[in-house]
Design a protein around this motif. Structure first.
Motif, PDB file in Angstrom:
ATOM      1  N   MET A   1      66.315  73.049  44.262  1.00  0.00           N
ATOM      2  CA  MET A   1      67.543  72.982  43.283  1.00  0.00           C
ATOM      3  C   MET A   1      68.400  71.404  43.397  1.00  0.00           C
ATOM      4  O   MET A   1      68.340  71.080  44.625  1.00  0.00           O
ATOM      5  CB  MET A   1      68.431  73.793  43.748  1.00  0.00           C
ATOM      6  CG  MET A   1      69.768  74.004  42.538  1.00  0.00           C
ATOM      7  SD  MET A   1      70.537  75.481  43.072  1.00  0.00           S
ATOM      8  CE  MET A   1      72.164  74.760  43.131  1.00  0.00           C
ATOM      9  N   THR A   2      68.363  70.895  42.299  1.00  0.00           N
ATOM     10  CA  THR A   2      69.199  69.600  42.497  1.00  0.00           C
ATOM     11  C   THR A   2      70.585  69.765  42.499  1.00  0.00           C
ATOM     12  O   THR A   2      71.178  70.594  41.789  1.00  0.00           O
ATOM     13  CB  THR A   2      68.595  68.627  41.289  1.00  0.00           C
ATOM     14  OG1 THR A   2      69.205  69.053  40.102  1.00  0.00           O
ATOM     15  CG2 THR A   2      67.213  68.568  41.231  1.00  0.00           C
ATOM     16  N   PHE A   3      71.045  68.490  42.864  1.00  0.00           N
ATOM     17  CA  PHE A   3      72.798  68.658  43.026  1.00  0.00           C
ATOM     18  C   PHE A   3      73.359  67.895  41.709  1.00  0.00           C
ATOM     19  O   PHE A   3      72.681  67.330  41.133  1.00  0.00           O
ATOM     20  CB  PHE A   3      72.863  67.743  44.157  1.00  0.00           C
ATOM     21  CG  PHE A   3      74.517  67.675  44.325  1.00  0.00           C
ATOM     22  CD1 PHE A   3      74.890  68.510  45.563  1.00  0.00           C
ATOM     23  CD2 PHE A   3      75.424  66.581  43.865  1.00  0.00           C
ATOM     24  CE1 PHE A   3      76.558  68.600  45.829  1.00  0.00           C
ATOM     25  CE2 PHE A   3      76.643  66.724  44.540  1.00  0.00           C
ATOM     26  CZ  PHE A   3      77.084  67.639  45.262  1.00  0.00           C
ATOM     27  N   ASP A   4      74.312  68.927  41.348  1.00  0.00           N
ATOM     28  CA  ASP A   4      75.032  68.318  40.189  1.00  0.00           C
ATOM     29  C   ASP A   4      76.026  67.167  40.505  1.00  0.00           C
ATOM     30  O   ASP A   4      77.170  67.698  40.762  1.00  0.00           O
ATOM     31  CB  ASP A   4      75.534  69.683  39.653  1.00  0.00           C
ATOM     32  CG  ASP A   4      76.218  69.115  38.174  1.00  0.00           C
ATOM     33  OD1 ASP A   4      76.218  68.178  37.568  1.00  0.00           O
ATOM     34  OD2 ASP A   4      77.187  70.244  37.826  1.00  0.00           O
ATOM     35  N   TRP A   5      75.693  65.950  40.305  1.00  0.00           N
ATOM     36  CA  TRP A   5      76.642  64.919  40.526  1.00  0.00           C
ATOM     37  C   TRP A   5      77.605  64.656  39.369  1.00  0.00           C
ATOM     38  O   TRP A   5      78.614  64.215  39.734  1.00  0.00           O
ATOM     39  CB  TRP A   5      75.881  63.730  40.570  1.00  0.00           C
ATOM     40  CG  TRP A   5      75.088  63.511  41.616  1.00  0.00           C
ATOM     41  CD1 TRP A   5      73.596  63.873  42.025  1.00  0.00           C
ATOM     42  CD2 TRP A   5      75.288  63.344  43.146  1.00  0.00           C
ATOM     43  NE1 TRP A   5      73.355  63.562  43.415  1.00  0.00           N
ATOM     44  CE2 TRP A   5      74.425  63.318  44.082  1.00  0.00           C
ATOM     45  CE3 TRP A   5      76.877  62.936  43.565  1.00  0.00           C
ATOM     46  CZ2 TRP A   5      74.509  63.067  45.464  1.00  0.00           C
ATOM     47  CZ3 TRP A   5      77.139  62.850  44.990  1.00  0.00           C
ATOM     48  CH2 TRP A   5      75.877  62.721  45.853  1.00  0.00           C
ATOM     49  N   LEU A   6      77.342  65.385  38.365  1.00  0.00           N
ATOM     50  CA  LEU A   6      78.409  65.252  37.237  1.00  0.00           C
ATOM     51  C   LEU A   6      79.643  66.282  37.469  1.00  0.00           C
ATOM     52  O   LEU A   6      80.676  66.019  37.007  1.00  0.00           O
ATOM     53  CB  LEU A   6      77.792  65.628  35.711  1.00  0.00           C
ATOM     54  CG  LEU A   6      76.874  64.764  35.349  1.00  0.00           C
ATOM     55  CD1 LEU A   6      76.297  64.935  33.963  1.00  0.00           C
ATOM     56  CD2 LEU A   6      77.416  63.300  35.471  1.00  0.00           C
ATOM     57  N   SER A   7      79.627  66.963  38.542  1.00  0.00           N
ATOM     58  CA  SER A   7      80.585  67.673  39.015  1.00  0.00           C
ATOM     59  C   SER A   7      80.827  67.541  40.641  1.00  0.00           C
ATOM     60  O   SER A   7      81.551  68.483  41.219  1.00  0.00           O
ATOM     61  CB  SER A   7      80.548  69.320  38.664  1.00  0.00           C
ATOM     62  OG  SER A   7      79.598  69.837  39.342  1.00  0.00           O
ATOM     63  N   ALA A   8      80.514  66.308  41.090  1.00  0.00           N
ATOM     64  CA  ALA A   8      80.428  66.310  42.609  1.00  0.00           C
ATOM     65  C   ALA A   8      81.895  65.988  42.914  1.00  0.00           C
ATOM     66  O   ALA A   8      82.576  65.191  42.325  1.00  0.00           O
ATOM     67  CB  ALA A   8      79.732  64.983  42.621  1.00  0.00           C
ATOM     68  N   SER A   9      82.246  66.486  44.031  1.00  0.00           N
ATOM     69  CA  SER A   9      83.538  66.499  44.767  1.00  0.00           C
ATOM     70  C   SER A   9      83.790  64.885  45.412  1.00  0.00           C
ATOM     71  O   SER A   9      82.688  64.264  45.168  1.00  0.00           O
ATOM     72  CB  SER A   9      83.795  67.237  45.937  1.00  0.00           C
ATOM     73  OG  SER A   9      82.825  67.091  46.878  1.00  0.00           O
ATOM     74  N   PRO A  10      84.711  64.441  45.775  1.00  0.00           N
ATOM     75  CA  PRO A  10      85.028  63.255  46.355  1.00  0.00           C
ATOM     76  C   PRO A  10      84.180  63.352  47.773  1.00  0.00           C
ATOM     77  O   PRO A  10      83.401  62.091  48.058  1.00  0.00           O
ATOM     78  CB  PRO A  10      86.374  63.074  46.606  1.00  0.00           C
ATOM     79  CG  PRO A  10      87.234  63.703  45.326  1.00  0.00           C
ATOM     80  CD  PRO A  10      86.406  65.014  45.300  1.00  0.00           C
ATOM     81  N   ASP A  11      84.128  64.466  48.470  1.00  0.00           N
ATOM     82  CA  ASP A  11      83.222  64.439  49.696  1.00  0.00           C
ATOM     83  C   ASP A  11      81.791  64.349  49.445  1.00  0.00           C
ATOM     84  O   ASP A  11      81.280  63.462  50.251  1.00  0.00           O
ATOM     85  CB  ASP A  11      83.717  65.932  50.190  1.00  0.00           C
ATOM     86  CG  ASP A  11      85.012  66.057  50.955  1.00  0.00           C
ATOM     87  OD1 ASP A  11      85.741  64.921  51.235  1.00  0.00           O
ATOM     88  OD2 ASP A  11      85.435  67.111  51.038  1.00  0.00           O
TER      89      ASP A  11
END
Length: 95
Positions: A1-11
């Motif tokens: 599963m890929t990470f959703d960078w368009l909803s990524a937190s500051p962390d």
């Protein structure tokens, strides 16, 4: 599963910064400009203090997505380590 960078937190974006910093230091002799040109294209522009904002997790999510994709293609080991850290970050217990 890929990470959703368009909803990524500051962390999460801070973790991306740390990965990019290792690549910049190891392969670009510390030149963020050269790194950005390769990762984001020649037309990308960055103001004064851009790395400071990136370090604090305040990079635009769309640029974070582009940088993460570039890492996954050109620095797969670093991208895998980033993915591991992101999984740990999202699975961390909340207080």
């Amino acid at each position: 599963m890929t990470f959703d960078w368009l909803s990524a937190s500051p962390d999460a974006r801070i973790e991306l910064y740390r990965s990019c910093k290792r690549v910049v230091d190891g392969h670009f002799l510390g030149s963020w400009d050269r790194f950005y040109k390769l990762a984001l294209g020649d037309n990308a522009s960055f103001g004064v203090g851009y790395e400071d904002n990136f370090r604090k997790g305040r990079i635009a999510r769309s640029k974070a997505a582009m940088l993460a994709r570039w890492l996954s293609i050109h620095h797969t080991r670093e991208a895998e380590q980033l993915a591991f850290r992101l999984r740990s970050l999202t699975n961390a217990p909340r207080s």
